[in-house]
Design an enzyme around this catalytic site. Structure first.
Site, PDB file in Angstrom:
ATOM      1  N   ASP A   1       0.845  -1.191   0.000  1.00 52.42           N
ATOM      2  CA  ASP A   1       0.000   0.000   0.000  1.00 52.42           C
ATOM      3  C   ASP A   1       0.878   1.238   0.000  1.00 52.42           C
ATOM      4  O   ASP A   1       2.025   1.205   0.443  1.00 52.42           O
ATOM      5  CB  ASP A   1      -0.937   0.025   1.211  1.00 52.42           C
ATOM      6  CG  ASP A   1      -2.155   0.925   1.003  1.00 52.42           C
ATOM      7  OD1 ASP A   1      -2.391   1.376  -0.142  1.00 52.42           O
ATOM      8  OD2 ASP A   1      -2.869   1.188   1.982  1.00 52.42           O
ATOM      9  N   GLY A   2       0.315   2.320  -0.502  1.00 52.04           N
ATOM     10  CA  GLY A   2       0.964   3.617  -0.492  1.00 52.04           C
ATOM     11  C   GLY A   2       0.008   4.641   0.084  1.00 52.04           C
ATOM     12  O   GLY A   2      -1.204   4.444   0.090  1.00 52.04           O
TER      13      GLY A   2
ATOM     14  N   GLU B   1       2.384   3.780  -4.153  1.00 52.27           N
ATOM     15  CA  GLU B   1       1.824   2.445  -4.427  1.00 52.27           C
ATOM     16  C   GLU B   1       2.831   1.608  -5.217  1.00 52.27           C
ATOM     17  O   GLU B   1       3.064   0.436  -4.900  1.00 52.27           O
ATOM     18  CB  GLU B   1       0.510   2.560  -5.212  1.00 52.27           C
ATOM     19  CG  GLU B   1      -0.628   3.239  -4.483  1.00 52.27           C
ATOM     20  CD  GLU B   1      -1.363   2.358  -3.488  1.00 52.27           C
ATOM     21  OE1 GLU B   1      -0.965   1.190  -3.281  1.00 52.27           O
ATOM     22  OE2 GLU B   1      -2.351   2.843  -2.905  1.00 52.27           O
TER      23      GLU B   1
ATOM     24  N   ASP C   1      -4.584  -2.616  -3.034  1.00 55.98           N
ATOM     25  CA  ASP C   1      -5.846  -1.903  -3.254  1.00 55.98           C
ATOM     26  C   ASP C   1      -5.695  -0.861  -4.362  1.00 55.98           C
ATOM     27  O   ASP C   1      -6.598  -0.061  -4.600  1.00 55.98           O
ATOM     28  CB  ASP C   1      -6.353  -1.258  -1.956  1.00 55.98           C
ATOM     29  CG  ASP C   1      -5.431  -0.186  -1.406  1.00 55.98           C
ATOM     30  OD1 ASP C   1      -4.444   0.182  -2.067  1.00 55.98           O
ATOM     31  OD2 ASP C   1      -5.703   0.296  -0.295  1.00 55.98           O
TER      32      ASP C   1
ATOM     33  N   HIS D   1      -9.567  -0.040   2.777  1.00 57.06           N
ATOM     34  CA  HIS D   1     -10.333   0.384   3.953  1.00 57.06           C
ATOM     35  C   HIS D   1     -11.607  -0.439   4.122  1.00 57.06           C
ATOM     36  O   HIS D   1     -12.658   0.080   4.486  1.00 57.06           O
ATOM     37  CB  HIS D   1     -10.668   1.876   3.863  1.00 57.06           C
ATOM     38  CG  HIS D   1      -9.474   2.714   3.534  1.00 57.06           C
ATOM     39  ND1 HIS D   1      -8.474   2.977   4.447  1.00 57.06           N
ATOM     40  CD2 HIS D   1      -9.094   3.306   2.375  1.00 57.06           C
ATOM     41  CE1 HIS D   1      -7.545   3.721   3.861  1.00 57.06           C
ATOM     42  NE2 HIS D   1      -7.892   3.929   2.611  1.00 57.06           N
TER      43      HIS D   1
ATOM     44  N   ASP E   1      -1.676  -0.042   5.193  1.00 63.39           N
ATOM     45  CA  ASP E   1      -2.160   1.335   5.137  1.00 63.39           C
ATOM     46  C   ASP E   1      -1.688   2.126   6.357  1.00 63.39           C
ATOM     47  O   ASP E   1      -1.196   3.252   6.230  1.00 63.39           O
ATOM     48  CB  ASP E   1      -3.690   1.349   5.041  1.00 63.39           C
ATOM     49  CG  ASP E   1      -4.244   2.762   4.958  1.00 63.39           C
ATOM     50  OD1 ASP E   1      -3.950   3.447   3.966  1.00 63.39           O
ATOM     51  OD2 ASP E   1      -4.943   3.174   5.900  1.00 63.39           O
TER      52      ASP E   1
END
Length: 145
Positions: free
Chosen positions: A9-10, A47, A69, A124, A134
C-alpha cells in the site's frame, strides 16, 4: 519455486505531498515488513514503490501473489497497460504521456524475474494485511521529511 504473498500500500498527505509506502512479504507464515517515505511525491508513486521494494527484497525467482488496493498498479500490470505504454515510448493510447515511466520501467523489469499473480482488494474494507500496510504507510508519510 518459493511461494510468497506480497501485500502493499501507499499513502500520500496531499497529492503531491509527503508520502509513505509499506509492503508485507509473507512466506510460510513468516512476515517481513518494509516501509519508507518521500517528502514530496504522489499516491501512485508510493503504491508502485511498495511493490518495487517488495520484489527487490526477494533473493531468488519466486511465485508471487501481489495483493494491493491500487487499481492503477494491479490493472497496469495484469492487463498489460504498462507494457503497452513502454512499447509506445511511454505514451498512453490517447497519445498523452504515461505517468511515472521511471518506476514502471523498474517494476516491469522486476516482474520478469518472478511469476506473478495479481489480486485487487478494496481499500479500507477490513482486509487485515491491507489495513496494516495502510497504517504503516500513513505513519511513514507522517514522518517523511
Amino acid at each position: 519455486m518459493k511461494e510468497v504473498t506480497v501485500y502493499s500500500d501507499g499513502s500520500c498527505k496531499g497529492n503531491p505531498g509527503p508520502g509513505g509506502w509499506c509492503c508485507i512479504l509473507v512466506y510460510r507464515g513468516h512476515e517481513k515488513i518494509l516501509s519508507g517515505g518521500d517528502p514530496v511525491t504522489t499516491n501512485n508513486r508510493m503504491e508502485m514503490t511498495a511493490v518495487i521494494k517488495a520484489l527487490e527484497a526477494l533473493k531468488e525467482p519466486c511465485r508471487v501473489t501481489l495483493v494491493s488496493d491500487s487499481k492503477y498498479v494491479i490493472d497496469a500490470l495484469s492487463l498489460g497497460w504498462a507494457e503497452k505504454w513502454k512499447s509506445r515510448g511511454w505514451k498512453r493510447s490517447s497519445g498523452d504521456d504515461a505517468l511515472n515511466p521511471d518506476l514502471w520501467d523498474k517494476l516491469l523489469a522486476l516482474t520478469k524475474k518472478h511469476t506473478l499473480t495479481y489480486k485487487w482488494v478494496k481499500g479500507h474494507a477490513g482486509h487485515e494485511y491491507n489495513e496494516r500496510c495502510d497504517e504503516i504507510a500513513q505513519n511513514a508519510a507522517d514522518n517523511a521529511h
